[in-house]
Scaffold this active site. Structure first.
Site, mmCIF file in Angstrom:
data_model
loop_
_atom_site.group_PDB
_atom_site.id
_atom_site.type_symbol
_atom_site.label_atom_id
_atom_site.label_comp_id
_atom_site.label_asym_id
_atom_site.label_seq_id
_atom_site.Cartn_x
_atom_site.Cartn_y
_atom_site.Cartn_z
ATOM 1 C CD GLU A 299 68.091 -114.926 39.039
ATOM 2 O OE1 GLU A 299 68.016 -115.072 37.816
ATOM 3 O OE2 GLU A 299 68.905 -115.564 39.762
ATOM 4 C CB CYS B 112 67.522 -120.940 35.742
ATOM 5 S SG CYS B 112 66.935 -121.043 37.446
#
Length: 158
Positions: free
Chosen positions: A81, A117
């Site tokens: 990401e 995360c």
């Protein structure tokens, strides 16, 4: 002939991107899509110029038996990401969708209950991305409204 739905089409592309991953534990691929165009891609791997875990044949987190989701600071990799966000202009990300696919590097199975995360969630929020789509199986996925991450702040202690 039945056409693949659009979300799975983009997830298939993110899965192909994940094949470039250099992590010995997990292979993640991400793409950012805005107005039905791919803005950027990213996979998890060491920063440019640094040796990758697959090249070293060594993972610090594996060597120390660190469970998944813990002690990310010991990991050599930049997350998929983050790499996709780094490669895009903010103006292209505002209101965009991020598609994410994760597989186990050893047995190639999809990561159960995969999620970004805490740090990547912050990056996604600040990038202006509005939706994250995460593959669960070859045909199933979850779609997350990023506003939910803003309002349900997982960094606050009760």
């Amino acid at each position: 002939m039945e056409r693949r739905d659009k979300d799975n089409y983009y997830l298939d592309i993110a899965q192909t991107v994940s094949e470039r991953s250099t992590c010995l534990r997990r292979k993640y691929g991400a793409i950012i899509v805005s107005n039905d165009e791919i803005v950027s891609t990213g996979y998890n791997g060491a920063p440019r110029g640094r040796a990758n875990c697959v090249d070293l044949n060594y993972c610090t987190r594996n060597a120390l038996n660190i469970p998944s989701g813990e002690r990310y600071e010991l990991c050599r990799s930049v997350h998929a990401e983050a790499n996709a966000i780094i490669s895009a202009r903010r103006s292209e990300m505002f209101g965009a969708s991020l598609y994410l696919v994760g597989k186990d590097a050893v047995d190639n199975t999809y990561i159960k209950d995969a999620s970004s995360c805490s740090m990547c969630k912050r990056l996604i929020i600040n990038a202006g991305i509005s939706r994250v789509v995460i593959r669960s199986t070859h045909d199933e996925y979850v779609s997350i409204n990023v506003r939910d991450w803003v309002y349900n702040d997982d960094t606050l202690v009760d």
